[in-house]
Design an enzyme around this catalytic site. Sequence first.
Site, PDB file in Angstrom:
ATOM      1  N   HIS A 148      -1.301 141.788 127.990  1.00 59.31           N
ATOM      2  CA  HIS A 148      -0.787 142.913 128.214  1.00 59.31           C
ATOM      3  C   HIS A 148      -1.588 143.591 128.476  1.00 59.31           C
ATOM      4  O   HIS A 148      -1.388 144.611 128.896  1.00 59.31           O
ATOM      5  CB  HIS A 148       0.937 143.231 127.160  1.00 59.31           C
ATOM      6  CG  HIS A 148       1.365 141.436 127.345  1.00 59.31           C
ATOM      7  ND1 HIS A 148       2.597 141.490 128.244  1.00 59.31           N
ATOM      8  CD2 HIS A 148       1.193 140.267 126.641  1.00 59.31           C
ATOM      9  CE1 HIS A 148       2.452 140.119 128.203  1.00 59.31           C
ATOM     10  NE2 HIS A 148       2.870 139.487 127.102  1.00 59.31           N
ATOM     11  N   ASP A 191       4.682 143.911 144.546  1.00 62.17           N
ATOM     12  CA  ASP A 191       4.679 143.094 143.816  1.00 62.17           C
ATOM     13  C   ASP A 191       3.408 143.026 143.817  1.00 62.17           C
ATOM     14  O   ASP A 191       2.511 142.547 144.790  1.00 62.17           O
ATOM     15  CB  ASP A 191       5.667 141.790 143.573  1.00 62.17           C
ATOM     16  CG  ASP A 191       5.827 141.277 142.897  1.00 62.17           C
ATOM     17  OD1 ASP A 191       6.750 141.490 141.820  1.00 62.17           O
ATOM     18  OD2 ASP A 191       5.030 140.417 142.748  1.00 62.17           O
ATOM     19  N   ASP A 220      -1.139 146.333 131.753  1.00 63.38           N
ATOM     20  CA  ASP A 220      -0.088 147.927 131.505  1.00 63.38           C
ATOM     21  C   ASP A 220      -1.545 148.212 132.749  1.00 63.38           C
ATOM     22  O   ASP A 220      -0.848 149.618 132.664  1.00 63.38           O
ATOM     23  CB  ASP A 220      -0.729 148.001 130.206  1.00 63.38           C
ATOM     24  CG  ASP A 220       0.684 147.377 128.981  1.00 63.38           C
ATOM     25  OD1 ASP A 220       1.933 146.481 130.166  1.00 63.38           O
ATOM     26  OD2 ASP A 220       0.583 148.081 128.356  1.00 63.38           O
ATOM     27  N   ASN A 262      -1.730 138.564 132.360  1.00 65.43           N
ATOM     28  CA  ASN A 262      -1.164 139.240 131.378  1.00 65.43           C
ATOM     29  C   ASN A 262      -1.328 137.601 130.453  1.00 65.43           C
ATOM     30  O   ASN A 262      -2.016 137.800 128.972  1.00 65.43           O
ATOM     31  CB  ASN A 262       0.112 139.314 130.903  1.00 65.43           C
ATOM     32  CG  ASN A 262       0.611 140.276 131.451  1.00 65.43           C
ATOM     33  OD1 ASN A 262       0.006 141.784 131.101  1.00 65.43           O
ATOM     34  ND2 ASN A 262       2.200 140.780 131.903  1.00 65.43           N
ATOM     35  N   GLU A 288       6.387 144.684 137.701  1.00 67.01           N
ATOM     36  CA  GLU A 288       5.026 144.230 138.395  1.00 67.01           C
ATOM     37  C   GLU A 288       5.894 145.000 139.655  1.00 67.01           C
ATOM     38  O   GLU A 288       4.609 145.162 140.937  1.00 67.01           O
ATOM     39  CB  GLU A 288       4.649 143.389 138.128  1.00 67.01           C
ATOM     40  CG  GLU A 288       4.745 142.003 139.018  1.00 67.01           C
ATOM     41  CD  GLU A 288       5.389 141.059 137.838  1.00 67.01           C
ATOM     42  OE1 GLU A 288       5.480 139.649 138.295  1.00 67.01           O
ATOM     43  OE2 GLU A 288       6.111 141.181 136.778  1.00 67.01           O
TER      44      GLU A 288
END
Length: 317
Positions: free
Chosen positions: A203, A190, A207, A198, A233
């Site tokens: 975002h 994670d 990404d 973010n 994630e």
Amino acid sequence: MNPNRPPQENTFDLDGATMAANSAIVRTGPYAEDWALIRYVGHPIGEVITLRANGMIIGRSADNDICLAEAEVSRRHSKLELLEEEGQGTVVFLQDLGSTNGTYVNGRRLEPEATATPLRNGDVVRVGSHAFKLKRLDDMERHYHQEVMTQTTVDPLTGVGNRATVLGHLEKHFELARRYKRPLSVILADLDHFKSVNDTWGHATGDLALQTFGMILMGRLRGSDQVGRIGGEEFLVVLPETNGNEAVSVAENLRNALRTEPVSRPDGTPFYVKCSLGVAHIQEEDANGGSLLARADVALYRAKNLGRDRVEFDSPS
């Protein structure tokens, strides 16, 4: 990668036979452009396997051209050949190699070790629980089938497997490991403080961080390992033929690779993402793959609580 881990095409001996740890390995090499097998039953559904001009062996041993790792498939099960026939062009022939459970074409079992049988476009070949349709594909059809498989099995952002695909691999490898008492480990990873990435840079930057980790995962794991994105994630890695200590080493390798790989902010300046990882190895008390995954999740939770950017192992008590 840990040099002590088994190689990519790892096998183990079982009563004179060989089982493969990975679910399906298709080798590359010279091939005939127009003939292919399309997987209609089994995983991954929709897979296009281009037939090679020098023939292909189907079986459960990892040194076969098409490896189907299940007990119902013999070590060397059947053979596909491409031969030139006058007036017909390239013809596909299929021969059963004396398999225990048989090779079937359109529901009819082939005679074991008999003369190879010519196949026609559209014939359905069944080996164990897997079924393939033989197709003569042009470039457009080939592209279509490959796109369909990608859409159903791959996470479009990161390029790793999607949730359904990797969880399916987990259950399959869990059953194989439990049946044959083989090692199996999982890693649950994670990204740390991902929400702040973010919130701070948008975002698109988040990404990019996910894509960076996906690239690391695909570049540093064996072909027999399976990886997929199972949450925003969160990523799952399934490691057949890997004990707990080896899996911890793999997790540390992934952690260090990510924390040293730059990700670009919108202004082009680099920053670095870190991750926490939980590792678990199959135990006698695990009822299914979900039990193994739950123990990895406990280890991941512990890694988060102990400060993040670390690996924790759910060792047996």
